[in-house]
Design a protein around this motif. Structure first.
Motif, mmCIF file in Angstrom:
data_model
loop_
_atom_site.group_PDB
_atom_site.id
_atom_site.type_symbol
_atom_site.label_atom_id
_atom_site.label_comp_id
_atom_site.label_asym_id
_atom_site.label_seq_id
_atom_site.Cartn_x
_atom_site.Cartn_y
_atom_site.Cartn_z
ATOM 1 N N LEU A 104 -9.199 -2.422 -0.703
ATOM 2 C CA LEU A 104 -8.032 -1.550 -0.540
ATOM 3 C C LEU A 104 -7.269 -1.334 -1.842
ATOM 4 N N MET A 105 -7.461 -2.212 -2.803
ATOM 5 C CA MET A 105 -6.778 -2.127 -4.094
ATOM 6 C C MET A 105 -7.692 -2.699 -5.160
ATOM 7 N N LEU A 107 -4.165 1.561 -5.943
ATOM 8 C CA LEU A 107 -4.608 1.813 -4.574
ATOM 9 C C LEU A 107 -5.948 2.536 -4.627
ATOM 10 N N TRP A 160 -1.494 6.547 -7.893
ATOM 11 C CA TRP A 160 -1.492 5.381 -6.993
ATOM 12 C C TRP A 160 -1.480 4.075 -7.778
ATOM 13 N N LEU A 215 0.828 -1.201 0.000
ATOM 14 C CA LEU A 215 0.000 0.000 0.000
ATOM 15 C C LEU A 215 0.869 1.261 0.000
ATOM 16 N N LEU A 249 2.414 1.910 -3.454
ATOM 17 C CA LEU A 249 1.418 2.470 -4.377
ATOM 18 C C LEU A 249 1.086 3.913 -4.040
ATOM 19 N N SER A 250 1.050 4.253 -2.758
ATOM 20 C CA SER A 250 0.674 5.620 -2.356
ATOM 21 C C SER A 250 1.685 6.650 -2.827
ATOM 22 N N GLY A 288 -8.092 2.163 0.457
ATOM 23 C CA GLY A 288 -6.740 1.684 0.730
ATOM 24 C C GLY A 288 -5.848 2.802 1.239
ATOM 25 N N PHE A 289 -5.990 3.990 0.638
ATOM 26 C CA PHE A 289 -5.194 5.124 1.093
ATOM 27 C C PHE A 289 -5.581 5.523 2.510
#
Length: 165
Positions: free
Chosen positions: A96-97, A113, A66, A57, A60-61, A117-118
């Motif tokens: 979340l994804m 993401l 993302w 996560l 990706l953030s 998820g973020f």
């Protein structure tokens, strides 16, 4: 067999560790075993995330939109594509994804993401950072921390370039 042929087949002598080297090595082994376990326990307890899930996560953030190709995400998280696919499937089930074909090349799949998820990552980050700080950052002086980072970088460069990997 000739003497020259026999010498060519011999393995180089082992350079055994000294007592001090064994002590240091065993400290590193304990660190490699217990630090990830402790971080994983804190994340599971406080955020219902494993350490690798948090890492995925977080990676990706930090990416534009993302989004990251699954193959690149597997590389930076040191996970096989198969293992990462199973992990992402679990994160998808939690919202979340998500995964989508890469619009620039349909042979690839992007991991994306979600907003949820973020939020989950943002909620987990303060506790995670506090735990990392309490275990590593705050117990070392700035110079010790700098040296630890340099030593870790040197070791990683050997791992990245070794013939075994």
């Amino acid at each position: 067999m000739t003497e020259g042929a026999r010498r060519g087949d011999e393995k180089p002598p082992v350079k055994w560790l000294t007592a001090a080297e064994v002590d240091s090595w065993l400290s590193v082994v304990r660190l490699m075993t217990w630090l990830p376990w402790s971080i994983d326990q804190q994340l599971q307890r406080d955020s219902n995330l494993g350490m690798v899930e948090y890492q995925v996560l977080a990676m990706l953030s930090n990416r534009p939109e993302w989004t990251m190709r699954m193959s690149a995400l597997a590389e930076v998280t040191n996970a096989s594509l198969s293992r990462l696919s199973h992990l992402v499937k679990r994160l998808e089930a939690r919202g979340l994804m998500r995964r989508e074909p890469d619009p620039s090349d349909g042979r690839f799949t992007n991991a994306i993401l979600t907003d949820e998820g973020f939020r989950t990552l943002a909620d987990a980050a303060p506790g995670h950072v506090a735990h990392v700080r309490s275990l590593v950052i705050d117990v070392l002086s700035p110079e010790q921390l700098r040296r630890l980072g340099l030593a870790a970088g040197r070791i990683m460069s050997r791992i990245d370039t070794s013939g075994i990997n």
